[in-house]
Design a protein around this motif. Sequence first.
Motif, PDB file in Angstrom:
ATOM      1  N   PRO A 139     -13.120  43.765   4.359  1.00  0.00           N
ATOM      2  CA  PRO A 139     -12.961  43.655   5.813  1.00  0.00           C
ATOM      3  C   PRO A 139     -13.861  42.579   6.426  1.00  0.00           C
ATOM      4  O   PRO A 139     -14.871  42.188   5.839  1.00  0.00           O
ATOM      5  CB  PRO A 139     -13.394  45.034   6.333  1.00  0.00           C
ATOM      6  CG  PRO A 139     -13.431  45.928   5.155  1.00  0.00           C
ATOM      7  CD  PRO A 139     -13.675  45.069   3.957  1.00  0.00           C
ATOM      8  N   GLN A 140     -13.462  42.155   7.610  1.00  0.00           N
ATOM      9  CA  GLN A 140     -14.255  41.184   8.371  1.00  0.00           C
ATOM     10  C   GLN A 140     -14.525  41.746   9.755  1.00  0.00           C
ATOM     11  O   GLN A 140     -13.709  42.498  10.294  1.00  0.00           O
ATOM     12  CB  GLN A 140     -13.471  39.888   8.546  1.00  0.00           C
ATOM     13  CG  GLN A 140     -12.470  39.965   9.700  1.00  0.00           C
ATOM     14  CD  GLN A 140     -11.328  38.985   9.611  1.00  0.00           C
ATOM     15  OE1 GLN A 140     -10.862  38.689   8.515  1.00  0.00           O
ATOM     16  NE2 GLN A 140     -10.870  38.508  10.749  1.00  0.00           N
ATOM     17  N   ILE A 141     -15.674  41.369  10.291  1.00  0.00           N
ATOM     18  CA  ILE A 141     -15.922  41.585  11.722  1.00  0.00           C
ATOM     19  C   ILE A 141     -16.433  40.252  12.252  1.00  0.00           C
ATOM     20  O   ILE A 141     -17.463  39.750  11.805  1.00  0.00           O
ATOM     21  CB  ILE A 141     -16.945  42.714  11.969  1.00  0.00           C
ATOM     22  CG1 ILE A 141     -16.431  44.042  11.379  1.00  0.00           C
ATOM     23  CG2 ILE A 141     -17.211  42.855  13.473  1.00  0.00           C
ATOM     24  CD1 ILE A 141     -17.424  45.203  11.472  1.00  0.00           C
ATOM     25  N   SER A 142     -15.678  39.648  13.166  1.00  0.00           N
ATOM     26  CA  SER A 142     -16.071  38.334  13.672  1.00  0.00           C
ATOM     27  C   SER A 142     -16.713  38.462  15.054  1.00  0.00           C
ATOM     28  O   SER A 142     -16.678  39.518  15.667  1.00  0.00           O
ATOM     29  CB  SER A 142     -14.863  37.400  13.716  1.00  0.00           C
ATOM     30  OG  SER A 142     -13.870  37.924  14.561  1.00  0.00           O
TER      31      SER A 142
ATOM     32  N   THR B  78      -8.664  44.199  13.190  1.00  0.00           N
ATOM     33  CA  THR B  78      -8.094  43.115  12.396  1.00  0.00           C
ATOM     34  C   THR B  78      -7.005  43.579  11.439  1.00  0.00           C
ATOM     35  O   THR B  78      -5.883  43.092  11.475  1.00  0.00           O
ATOM     36  CB  THR B  78      -9.215  42.426  11.591  1.00  0.00           C
ATOM     37  OG1 THR B  78     -10.311  42.165  12.462  1.00  0.00           O
ATOM     38  CG2 THR B  78      -8.725  41.134  10.990  1.00  0.00           C
ATOM     39  N   ASP B 107      -9.499  35.705  15.397  1.00  0.00           N
ATOM     40  CA  ASP B 107      -9.842  36.674  14.357  1.00  0.00           C
ATOM     41  C   ASP B 107      -8.592  36.979  13.524  1.00  0.00           C
ATOM     42  O   ASP B 107      -8.651  37.037  12.301  1.00  0.00           O
ATOM     43  CB  ASP B 107     -10.365  37.964  15.013  1.00  0.00           C
ATOM     44  CG  ASP B 107     -10.847  38.989  13.993  1.00  0.00           C
ATOM     45  OD1 ASP B 107     -11.965  38.811  13.480  1.00  0.00           O
ATOM     46  OD2 ASP B 107     -10.102  39.936  13.695  1.00  0.00           O
ATOM     47  N   ARG B 111      -6.973  35.325   9.187  1.00  0.00           N
ATOM     48  CA  ARG B 111      -6.770  36.400   8.215  1.00  0.00           C
ATOM     49  C   ARG B 111      -5.295  36.443   7.800  1.00  0.00           C
ATOM     50  O   ARG B 111      -4.967  36.612   6.629  1.00  0.00           O
ATOM     51  CB  ARG B 111      -7.173  37.733   8.863  1.00  0.00           C
ATOM     52  CG  ARG B 111      -7.161  38.913   7.947  1.00  0.00           C
ATOM     53  CD  ARG B 111      -8.520  39.134   7.310  1.00  0.00           C
ATOM     54  NE  ARG B 111      -8.421  39.996   6.144  1.00  0.00           N
ATOM     55  CZ  ARG B 111      -9.456  40.534   5.527  1.00  0.00           C
ATOM     56  NH1 ARG B 111     -10.685  40.291   5.960  1.00  0.00           N
ATOM     57  NH2 ARG B 111      -9.303  41.275   4.464  1.00  0.00           N
ATOM     58  N   LYS B 193     -10.553  49.915   7.169  1.00  0.00           N
ATOM     59  CA  LYS B 193     -11.927  50.278   6.808  1.00  0.00           C
ATOM     60  C   LYS B 193     -12.939  50.052   7.921  1.00  0.00           C
ATOM     61  O   LYS B 193     -14.106  50.361   7.760  1.00  0.00           O
ATOM     62  CB  LYS B 193     -12.339  49.503   5.558  1.00  0.00           C
ATOM     63  CG  LYS B 193     -11.595  50.052   4.338  1.00  0.00           C
ATOM     64  CD  LYS B 193     -11.971  49.322   3.083  1.00  0.00           C
ATOM     65  CE  LYS B 193     -11.304  49.993   1.885  1.00  0.00           C
ATOM     66  NZ  LYS B 193     -11.234  49.093   0.748  1.00  0.00           N
ATOM     67  N   VAL B 194     -12.478  49.478   9.031  1.00  0.00           N
ATOM     68  CA  VAL B 194     -13.387  49.260  10.155  1.00  0.00           C
ATOM     69  C   VAL B 194     -13.024  50.260  11.250  1.00  0.00           C
ATOM     70  O   VAL B 194     -11.873  50.394  11.620  1.00  0.00           O
ATOM     71  CB  VAL B 194     -13.285  47.811  10.689  1.00  0.00           C
ATOM     72  CG1 VAL B 194     -14.184  47.631  11.902  1.00  0.00           C
ATOM     73  CG2 VAL B 194     -13.646  46.817   9.594  1.00  0.00           C
TER      74      VAL B 194
END
Lengths: 262, 332
Positions: A139-142, B78, B107, B111, B193-194
Amino acid sequence: MLKILVCIKQVPDTNEIKIDPVKGTLIREGVPSIMNPDDKAGLEAALRLKDKYGANVTVISMGPMQAQEIIREAIAMGADDGYLLSDFKFAGADTLATSTALCGAIKNFEYDLVIMGRQAIDGDTAQVGPETAELLGIPQISYAASIDYKDGYFIVERKVEDRIYVLKAKAPIVVTVLGESMKPRYMNVARLIDVYRNKQINVWTAEKTNTPAEKLGLKGSPTQVKESFGKQLKAAGTVMDNLDPQEAAKVIAKTLAEKHYL
Amino acid sequence: MLEGYKDVYVFAETRDGKIQDIAFELLGKGREIADITSSKLHAILVGYNVSKEAKKLIGYGADEVIVVDDKCLENYLTEQYVQATYHIINERHPNIVLIGATSIGRDLAPRLSARLKTGLTADCTKLEAEASGALFMTRPAFGGNLMATIVSPNTRPQMSTVRPGVMQKLHYDESRKGEVTTVKVPFDASKFKVEVVEIKRENKKQVKIEDAKILVSCGRGVGKANLHLLEDLATELHATVSGSRAVVDDGIIEQARQVGQTGKTVRPNVYFALGISGAIQHIAGMENSEFIIAINKDKFANIFQIADLGIVGDVKKIVPLLVEEIKKIKAQ
């Protein structure tokens, strides 16, 4: 102990670039190279986690050999180790090919957190963080304004136009950091001397990315620059440099009235 | 390998279930590209309880609106949004995908493009299409010092994020005809997962400098102690105060008021550049203003190269007198 990787890039200081007023072209001579400001804030975020919880902080950069300078700077600020990816095979990479190379390099490490700056001041794309996260499959958090770590979760404040999302995720994740959110610390002089005297910067070639050559550099880039050009500034209007403040105020007010802006 | 890819798709960004202006701007440009390339324009509307908004997108130019309405899309996250948009793009094979260069779009888009293994051009300020379907994407680089035109010759879709405030939306036409298609996406929730812990809204009313008719913009040459002089001028002109990156970095004004490459792009009727030297990053955000008035002590300041009216002088001395002059004219 947390294992943190920070990706940093050496960039020309675009604030120092001026335009030739006659030719309308860029004046690049004498423009200093610096650590990209958002990346430096990302490094600061990593070092704050290190101060608070203990962490191993490793920096990775991609670029020509002179980019070792910013790795030394990062170590002098408090990073534990640094790696430079340098190979002509990386040349001409767009954001996807850059992310492919970084992903390949990152896979050599064990890590909990990868931090990058939101964007670099030369390209301004903000794409390498999310693209690398996708290629790594994590995962990413920008647009992060802060990163904390509690009970096995990274807690990240993602700051967007009109609100802040407080998000949490377990390791491993990629976080991209906003430059204005964290003021980076200064280099430690003792560390700086030590890094120049005793520290060897690890330089890796493309081989270390375990990536087929056709996915790297220009060959691996789906986007291509067709042309680039300096920006045409519109023609200057009237400039008056001999008015006292009262006269100046009158001229402006009169102009506003004549053009019906009042 | 490029055959079978057709049409233009626009991501319709929503916040709190409301479609954002950027979506209509993208439709304006998307309509032009669809017409040049003899293809259709589709809007992808992703969110929760957003179906009711779909016909607005038709009124602004879409031939079809594809709706994904799901509880898991209530807040922008996301992976959820990438899965929804990826599903549609993977089924439809667009030639072109346009997404707003907002904090959501920037964002989502990279991706998504990485998952599609295609190219993405960031923050475009100009898009031109050929009848063949090729897209030429122009964007500023080097902090606005250089413009670059980017192409994606071998991969599809051709994707770009587009800077808000640059493209023109069409006039809303309620009578326009179009289809609304609802798509059910088979989400893989194991990849979510976030998690959202909390959403903090900035309480104070959001200033929207991009909507102001007159902007009074503050540079480092003004200083915190003199900001009230600019506020007085703004009050007199019913204007909004904005500023350069330098004064935002100094904490003199908030980030929402920043003009320039890393701030907002504005095009007011009148732009006052007060104590602003005119770094190219700043100029990138305001050069399309109708009339630019600059005051600066340094007669060699860059800002004078683009000002319609430039005054070499001291902001602190001139601005209070200007307020008086404006009052006099108004009283007449």
